[in-house]
Enzyme design. Structure first.
Site, short mmCIF file in Angstrom:
data_model
loop_
_atom_site.label_atom_id
_atom_site.label_comp_id
_atom_site.label_asym_id
_atom_site.label_seq_id
_atom_site.Cartn_x
_atom_site.Cartn_y
_atom_site.Cartn_z
N ASP A 1 0.83 -1.20 0.00
CA ASP A 1 0.00 0.00 0.00
C ASP A 1 0.87 1.26 0.00
O ASP A 1 0.61 2.21 0.72
CB ASP A 1 -0.93 0.00 1.21
CG ASP A 1 -2.10 0.99 1.03
OD1 ASP A 1 -2.45 1.27 -0.13
OD2 ASP A 1 -2.64 1.47 2.05
N LYS B 1 2.04 4.71 -1.12
CA LYS B 1 1.41 5.88 -1.73
C LYS B 1 1.95 7.11 -0.99
O LYS B 1 2.51 6.99 0.11
CB LYS B 1 -0.11 5.80 -1.62
CG LYS B 1 -0.62 5.59 -0.20
CD LYS B 1 -2.10 5.26 -0.19
CE LYS B 1 -2.58 4.91 1.22
NZ LYS B 1 -3.97 4.45 1.23
N PRO B 2 1.81 8.28 -1.58
CA PRO B 2 2.39 9.47 -0.94
C PRO B 2 1.90 9.73 0.47
O PRO B 2 2.67 10.19 1.31
CB PRO B 2 1.97 10.60 -1.88
CG PRO B 2 1.83 9.94 -3.22
CD PRO B 2 1.26 8.58 -2.92
#
Length: 902
Positions: free
Chosen positions: A215, A217-218
C-alpha cells in the site's frame, strides 16, 4: 473474489462516494454489519479519492500526524473527542488522529511514574474484532517489531486493553505527506530525487526482511520538518517470512486490499503480490513527485474504470505529463500555492519545482522518463528487480552516469560520459572533429584524388574505433566491475596509445592531442605536456615541419604554455603558428582568428595590453567576416576584446561589447544556457569593477546579473558542475561588495565543495580558497584565513610551479591579512615574495606588479622604512613611464609618492 461479492463492493463504493465524507463511516458500518472484510475492502478503495485535509476515512491511520500551516493535524475524524482522556495501559489518549477499516490511531501520552512521552497508539476499532482483523492487526505489530530502520516508523510498545483488545505504540512524529512536503518547500528535481532515495531505502529494508508493503502511496510516506522520511502503515503488508507469520497467519486471500491509484496491475487482477509490486507503486509515486500529476488521467470514480487504466492503459511520459492542466482537489492543495478552486497548470507545476514547464520537460526527458516507465512496466519481470536497483539507477542519473533503464549501447554510455565532462571535453572534441573534417576536406580540395580521401576516412574511422574501444574498456582487469573515472579512463587510453597504433602515426598524433587537451582541461598540466610534445613530433614526421597539421598541433602546446605561465615560449610558438596559418588558410580564416586570439592572450597575460589590443580587434573582425555579425564564436570574440578593455580600465569600451555578447547568446542559444550565463557573469563582473572605480549605481545592476547567471548554471547543470562553482564565486564577490558577507561566505564554501568534487586538486580550488580566506580576514578570523591562504598557495605551487604569477595572489592575500592582524613584519615578507614572483614573471611595469609595489611601499612607509618605500615607488614609476604604461597606473604611483615622506 466472486462476481457477486465484487459487484457488492463496487456498489457500496459508488454509493459511499456520493455521500459527504463525514457520513461514509456510519454508512459502511450500517451496510457491512459484522462483515469487517467487506468494510475493509470498500474503505481501502475509498482511499484513492481521499483528501489530505482529513475529510474522509483511512484504511489505516499512520503513526505520525501530517500538519497544515496552522499546525493542526490533517487527518481528523468526526469523533475527534470521543476517546479523549481514556487510558490504555500506561497511556492516556489525547485525540484521534486517524481511523480505518480495522483500527484507529490516537495521539497519546505516557504519564506514569516512569517517564512522560508523546506517542501514537493504535487499537482495533470497536465492532471490527473479527478473526481476520485480529490476525492482520497482530501481524502488523509483529512486522513493525522486526523492522528497525531510520526511515520506518518505529514500534515502541504493545499490550492489551482492559477488555483484552490488542494495541501497539509507535513513535509520534509531526510531518507532511511526501507530495505536500516537496511542493510546500518548492524542492527542485534533484532534491526530490534525493528524498525519494530515502523512500527506496526504507522499502528495500522491508523487502530484505521479507515484507511487501502493498500500500505504498504518498500519504503513507511522511517527511518531518527536518526532512526525514518516515514510511508508515504496514496494516495490509504481505509477509514472506514464516517466522513473522507463524502465530498470526492470515489465511483468506480473496479480499484485495489496495489503493487503486497506486496499485500494480497484478494487485488489481487479484494475482500474487511480490516485491516488484511495491516497485510499481514506487514508480507511480516517483511519476507524481517529478511531473506533478499521476500517470493516468483518471476521469471516473468507478473502480472498474480505474482498473482498466491500470491493467491496460499506457502512461504517457512524465516529461509530457508536465503540460497537463487539471482542477485541483484538496489532495493536491498545498498552501500557499493554490486555493481549492485553482487549476494545476504547467506553470504551477514548474513553479513548485523552481523552474518553468519547458525546462522541467527537458530535465525529465530521457533518463528520468525511462526510469519511471521501467518501474511501472505491466510485466513484473521487466520492472526493476528491487527497490535498490531503482535507487541505483536514480543515483547514477544524479551523478551523470549511464542508467540501466536507457539501455547499454556504447553510444549511450559515451554520451553520458561526455555530458558529465562536457565542458572539460568540449574543446577537445571540437578540436578532434575539426581536425578530422578539415584534414579530409583540405586533402580532397587540393588533390582531388579519391584514394587520398579514402585514406583520410580510414584514419577517421581508426580514431572512432579507438575511442569506442576505450569507452567500452574491454580489459576487465582495468574496470574491475565498476565505472571508471575520467582520469582513469584517460590514463588507461594513454598507456595504449603508443603500442596499439604504431602503424597509423597520423591517428596516433591526433589522439595524443586529444588526450593532452583533456588532461589540460582537468588541470593536470604536467601530464598534458608530454602528450602535446609527442603529437607535434609525430605530426612533423608524417606531414613535415611546414604543414597546416603541425600548425594545429602547435596551437595546443601554446595554449598549455599560457596556462602554466611560460609566456615567452608560448609567444614564440604561437607567432610561428600565426605565420603558417596565414600562409595555409589566408588572412580571413577562423584558423588565423584563433591564432590571433591566442597570441593576444599571451600578450595580455604578460601585461602587454597595448600590443594585445590590435590583435584581439583583428581577430574579431576576421570572425565577423567569416561568420557574420551574429554567431556564438563572434560572441566569444566580443568577450575576449571586452576583457582586454576591462584590464586597460576602459570600461566604457568594454561594456557595450559585453552587452552585445549577452544579446547574441540570448538570441542564438536561448535561456537558460551555460554560455549565456557566462556572458551575463562577465557583464556583471565588469559592472562590479565600475562600482569599485567609483560608479556606485553599477553594483545594483551587477547583482541581478551575477545572481541570475548563478541560478541559470544551477538550473541547467545541476549543483555539482564546475561552472556552477565559478558562478557562485562571482556572485559571492558582488555580495561582499554589497556588505552581505555571510551570504558571500556560504557561496565561497559552496564553490570550494563543487570544485573539489568536480575537479579535484585544481587551480579553481585555489581561487576559491583564496577568496574565502580574504572574506574571513575581513571579519577578523585570521587564523582560519591564514590556513586557507597557505592551502591555496600549496595547490598553485604544486600545479603551476613556485614562479607562476598566480601563486603571488595568495602571498598578496597573506600580506593584506597580516596587515589587518597587526603583524607588519610577516606582511612585509609576504608582499616581498609576491613582488619578486610578479617581477620575474610579468616584468616590473605590469599593472599587477605595480599593485604589489603600492601595497608593499605603503606598508614600509608606515612601519619605519620610508626610504625603501620611496625608492620602490620611484623605480617602479620610471619603469612604467619608459614602457609606455597607461595613465591610470602612473596616476596611482604619483599619488602614492605624494603621500610618502621626504
Amino acid at each position: 473474489m466472486t462476481s457477486d461479492r465484487s459487484a457488492r463492493v463496487n456498489n457500496l463504493l459508488d454509493a459511499a462516494l456520493e455521500l459527504p465524507s463525514s457520513e461514509r463511516s456510519l454508512f459502511l458500518e450500517r451496510e457491512c454489519g459484522e462483515d469487517a472484510e467487506l468494510c475493509l475492502e470498500v474503505e481501502s478503495r475509498l482511499e484513492a479519492f481521499d483528501d489530505y485535509d482529513g475529510t474522509s476515512t483511512f484504511l489505516e491511520g499512520p503513526a505520525v500526524a501530517p500538519v497544515t500551516t496552522s499546525g493542526e493535524p490533517t487527518r481528523v475524524i468526526a469523533e475527534r473527542g470521543q476517546d479523549q482522556g481514556r487510558r490504555i495501559g500506561p497511556y492516556r489518549l489525547v485525540r484521534t488522529i486517524g481511523r480505518g477499516g480495522m483500527g484507529s490511531v490516537h495521539l497519546a501520552e505516557r504519564d506514569d511514574a516512569q517517564f512522560r512521552q508523546r506517542v501514537a497508539l493504535k487499537v482495533i476499532r470497536q465492532g471490527r474484532k473479527s478473526r481476520e482483523v485480529l490476525q492482520r492487526f497482530l501481524q502488523e505489530r509483529q512486522i513493525l517489531a522486526a523492522l528497525t530502520h531510520p526511515n520506518i516508523s518505529r514500534l515502541l510498545d504493545g499490550g492489551a486493553t482492559a477488555d483484552g483488545e490488542p494495541y501497539f505504540v509507535m513513535e509520534y512524529v509531526e510531518g507532511l505527506p511526501l507530495l505536500s512536503y516537496c511542493d510546500r518547500n518548492c524542492l527542485d528535481t534533484e532534491a526530490r530525487l534525493r528524498l525519494f532515495l530515502d523512500v527506496c531505502a526504507a522499502v528495500q529494508y522491508a523487502h530484505q526482511n521479507l515484507v511487501v508493503h502493498r500500500d505504498l502511496k504518498p500519504s503513507n510516506v511522511l517527511v518531518t520538518t527536518e526532512g526525514v522520511v518516515k514510511l508508515l502503515d504496514f496494516g495490509i503488508a504481505r509477509v514472506l517470512n514464516p517466522a513473522l507469520t507463524a502465530a498470526t497467519s492470515v489465511t483468506r486471500t480473496g479480499v484485495r486490499v489496495m489503493t487503486p491509484e497506486y496499485a500494480s496491475p497484478e494487485q488489481v487482477r487479484g494475482e500474487p503480490v511480490t516485491t516488484t509490486s511495491d516497485v510499481y507503486s514506487l514508480g507511480v509515486i516517483l511519476y507524481e513527485v517529478l511531473a506533478g500529476h499521476g500517470p493516468f488521467p483518471f476521469d471516473s470514480r468507478q473502480f472498474y474504470e480505474l482498473s482498466r487504466f491500470i491493467v491496460e492503459g499506457q502512461p504517457e511520459l512524465p516529461s509530457t505529463a508536465v503540460f497537463r492542466t487539471r482542477e485541483t482537489r484538496a489532495a493536491v492543495e498545498v498552501a500557499p500555492f493554490a486555493s481549492r478552486d485553482d487549476a494545476l497548470t504547467p506553470e504551477e507545476v514548474g513553479r513548485r519545482r523552481r523552474t518553468d514547464p519547458l525546462s522541467l520537460r527537458r530535465r525529465l526527458r530521457g533518463d528520468l522518463d525511462a526510469i519511471v516507465l521501467k518501474a511501472m512496466r505491466k510485466e513484473p519481470e521487466l520492472r526493476y528487480s528491487s527497490a535498490a536497483r531503482l535507487a541505483e539507477d536514480l543515483a547514477h542519473h544524479l551523478a551523470g552516469r549511464p542508467v540501466s533503464a536507457a539501455g547499454d549501447s556504447v553510444r549511450y554510455r559515451l554520451s553520458k560520459f561526455v555530458r558529465r565532462n562536457r565542458f572539460a571535453l568540449l574543446g577537445t572534441v571540437t578540436l578532434l572533429v575539426a581536425s578530422l573534417l578539415a584534414g579530409v576536406l583540405h586533402t580532397v580540395r587540393v588533390t582531388r584524388e579519391r584514394d587520398r580521401a579514402r585514406t583520410e576516412a580510414s584514419r577517421a574511422e581508426a580514431v572512432t574505433d579507438f575511442l569506442v574501444d576505450l569507452f567500452e574498456v574491454s580489459d576487465p582487469g582495468v574496470a574491475r566491475g565498476r565505472e571508471l573515472t575520467a582520469r582513469e579512463l584517460l590514463d588507461h587510453g594513454a598507456e595504449r596509445l603508443e603500442g596499439e597504433l604504431k602503424d597509423q602515426p597520423q591517428v596516433q598524433a591526433r589522439l595524443y592531442d586529444v588526450v593532452g587537451s583533456i588532461y589540460q582541461r582537468l588541470g593536470l598540466y604536467s601530464r598534458a605536456a608530454p602528450f602535446y610534445d609527442r603529437a607535434m613530433e609525430l605530426t612533423s614526421q608524417v606531414f613535415g615541419d611546414d604543414s597546416p597539421e603541425l600548425a594545429r598541433s602547435a596551437a595546443n602546446k601554446a595554449d598549455l604554455l599560457v596556462d602554466v605561465g611560460e609566456y615567452e615560449q608560448a609567444e614564440a610558438l604561437v607567432r610561428e603558428r600565426l605565420t603558417k596559418n596565414r600562409k595555409f588558410f589566408g588572412d580571413k580564416s577562423l584558423e588565423v582568428a584563433l591564432s590571433l586570439d591566442t597570441l593576444a592572450t599571451v600578450l595580455q597575460q604578460s601585461g602587454r595590453y597595448h600590443e594585445a589590443r590590435p590583435l584581439f580587434e583583428e581577430a574579431l573582425d576576421v570572425r565577423r567576416s567569416v561568420l557574420g555579425a551574429e554567431h556564438v564564436l563572434v560572441s566569444t570574440g566580443l568577450s575576449n576584446l571586452a576583457l582586454l578593455y576591462q584590464d586597460l580600465g576602459e570600461y566604457d569600451l568594454a561594456e557595450p561589447l559585453f552587452r552585445r555578447s549577452v544579446e547574441i547568446d540570448r538570441k542564438l542559444l536561448g535561456s537558460p544556457h551555460p554560455e549565456l550565463a557566462i556572458s551575463m557573469g562577465n557583464l556583471g563582473m565588469l559592472l562590479r569593477r565600475k562600482f569599485r572605480a567609483g560608479d556606485t549605481p553599477a553594483l545594483e545592476e551587477a547583482e541581478p546579473l551575477v545572481r541570475q547567471a548563478y541560478e541559470m548554471q544551477r538550473q541547467v547543470l545541476g549543483s555539482s558542475h564546475s561552472l556552477v562553482g565559478n558562478a557562485a564565486n562571482d556572485y559571492a564577490l558582488v555580495l561582499m561588495d554589497r556588505g552581505q558577507d555571510d551570504q558571500a561566505e556560504t557561496l565561497y564554501r559552496e564553490a570550494i565543495e563543487i570544485h573539489r568534487r568536480a575537479l579535484g586538486e585544481h587551480a579553481m580550488v585555489a581561487v576559491d580558497l583564496n577568496n574565502l580566506a580574504s572574506a574571513l580576514a575581513k571579519r577578523g578570523s585570521y587564523a582560519e584565513a591564514e590556513a586557507l591562504f597557505r592551502e591555496s598557495l600549496d595547490i598553485n605551487q604544486r600545479l603551476l610551479g613556485k614562479g607562476h604569477p598566480d601563486t603571488a595572489y595568495q602571498l598578496q592575500g597573506l600580506g593584506s591579512m597580516f596587515t589587518l592582524w597587526h603583524k607588519p613584519e610577516a606582511a612585509i615578507a609576504a608582499y616581498d615574495q609576491a613582488l619578486e614572483i610578479r617581477r620575474a614573471a610579468l616584468g616590473g611595469a605590469h599593472p599587477i606588479t605595480v599593485s604589489s609595489v603600492l601595497a608593499l611601499a605603503g606598508l614600509l612607509i608606515e612601519n619605519g622604512q620610508p626610504e625603501r618605500g620611496d625608492t620602490l615607488l620611484r623605480e617602479t614609476r620610471q619603469l612604467v613611464a619608459e614602457g609606455g604604461g597607461d595613465r591610470s597606473t602612473l596616476e596611482e604611483l604619483d599619488q602614492a609618492l605624494a603621500k610618502a615622506p621626504r
